[in-house]
Design a protein around this motif. Structure first.
Motif, PDB file in Angstrom:
ATOM      1  N   ILE A 253      -4.627   3.275  -8.712  1.00 45.31           N
ATOM      2  CA  ILE A 253      -5.820   3.467  -7.913  1.00 45.31           C
ATOM      3  C   ILE A 253      -6.478   2.568  -7.877  1.00 45.31           C
ATOM      4  O   ILE A 253      -6.855   1.923  -6.822  1.00 45.31           O
ATOM      5  CB  ILE A 253      -6.531   4.206  -8.699  1.00 45.31           C
TER       6      ILE A 253
ATOM      7  N   THR B 134      -4.673   0.622  -4.975  1.00 43.67           N
ATOM      8  CA  THR B 134      -5.146   0.698  -3.923  1.00 43.67           C
ATOM      9  C   THR B 134      -5.809   0.031  -3.583  1.00 43.67           C
ATOM     10  O   THR B 134      -6.049   0.210  -2.216  1.00 43.67           O
ATOM     11  CB  THR B 134      -4.604   2.300  -4.051  1.00 43.67           C
ATOM     12  N   THR B 135      -7.262   0.913  -3.916  1.00 46.48           N
ATOM     13  CA  THR B 135      -8.530   0.000  -3.076  1.00 46.48           C
ATOM     14  C   THR B 135      -8.061  -1.022  -3.092  1.00 46.48           C
ATOM     15  O   THR B 135      -8.815  -1.610  -1.594  1.00 46.48           O
ATOM     16  CB  THR B 135      -9.622   0.579  -4.166  1.00 46.48           C
TER      17      THR B 135
ATOM     18  N   GLN C 128       1.465   6.872  -7.235  1.00 45.68           N
ATOM     19  CA  GLN C 128       0.853   7.658  -8.189  1.00 45.68           C
ATOM     20  C   GLN C 128       1.263   8.858  -8.024  1.00 45.68           C
ATOM     21  O   GLN C 128       2.018   9.659  -7.415  1.00 45.68           O
ATOM     22  CB  GLN C 128      -0.833   7.578  -7.097  1.00 45.68           C
TER      23      GLN C 128
ATOM     24  N   ILE D 128       0.807   4.142  -3.544  1.00 43.56           N
ATOM     25  CA  ILE D 128       0.380   4.764  -2.978  1.00 43.56           C
ATOM     26  C   ILE D 128       1.827   6.688  -3.752  1.00 43.56           C
ATOM     27  O   ILE D 128       1.194   7.233  -3.772  1.00 43.56           O
ATOM     28  CB  ILE D 128       0.186   5.583  -1.019  1.00 43.56           C
TER      29      ILE D 128
ATOM     30  N   THR E 236      -5.987  -1.548   0.358  1.00 38.94           N
ATOM     31  CA  THR E 236      -6.479  -0.833   1.337  1.00 38.94           C
ATOM     32  C   THR E 236      -7.791  -1.643   1.543  1.00 38.94           C
ATOM     33  O   THR E 236      -7.146  -1.367   2.939  1.00 38.94           O
ATOM     34  CB  THR E 236      -7.290   0.684   0.878  1.00 38.94           C
TER      35      THR E 236
ATOM     36  N   LEU F 258       0.833  -1.299   0.007  1.00 39.29           N
ATOM     37  CA  LEU F 258       0.533  -0.164   0.025  1.00 39.29           C
ATOM     38  C   LEU F 258       0.757   1.186   0.013  1.00 39.29           C
ATOM     39  O   LEU F 258       0.305   2.019  -1.088  1.00 39.29           O
ATOM     40  CB  LEU F 258      -1.078  -0.099   1.072  1.00 39.29           C
ATOM     41  N   ILE F 259       1.678   1.170   0.748  1.00 41.63           N
ATOM     42  CA  ILE F 259       3.059   2.553   0.951  1.00 41.63           C
ATOM     43  C   ILE F 259       3.520   2.699  -0.859  1.00 41.63           C
ATOM     44  O   ILE F 259       3.476   3.466  -1.310  1.00 41.63           O
ATOM     45  CB  ILE F 259       4.226   2.585   1.572  1.00 41.63           C
TER      46      ILE F 259
END
Length: 78
Positions: A56, A59-60, A23, A20, A63, A16-17
């Motif tokens: 994106i 990432t979703t 992006q 992000i 998350t 996740l890091i």
């Protein structure tokens, strides 16, 4: 079970890091002042199929994995 979930939690947080940080920024620049930023351009119509759209979506997903793993680790079910 708790060890496996902890490993999943740590891997999801690292991924996740990275996602992000990969992006692009959301700044629209000077075009947003006049209202001409991304008004029907090719980029705005095809964002979902681009690299940014894939980032994106990933990432979703990560998350959701992160929060579900955190909720399960904090609960008393394990």
């Amino acid at each position: 079970m708790r060890t496996a979930l902890t490993v999943i939690f740590i891997i999801a947080s690292i991924i996740l890091i990275i996602l992000i940080l990969m992006q692009e920024g959301k700044e629209a620049g000077l075009g947003s002042l006049t209202g001409t930023a991304d008004m029907g351009t090719y980029w705005s119509k095809n964002k979902g199929r681009s690299r940014q759209g894939a980032l994106i979506r990933a990432t979703t997903v990560f998350t959701i994995i992160f929060f579900v793993a955190a909720a399960i680790l904090c609960s008393r079910f394990i």
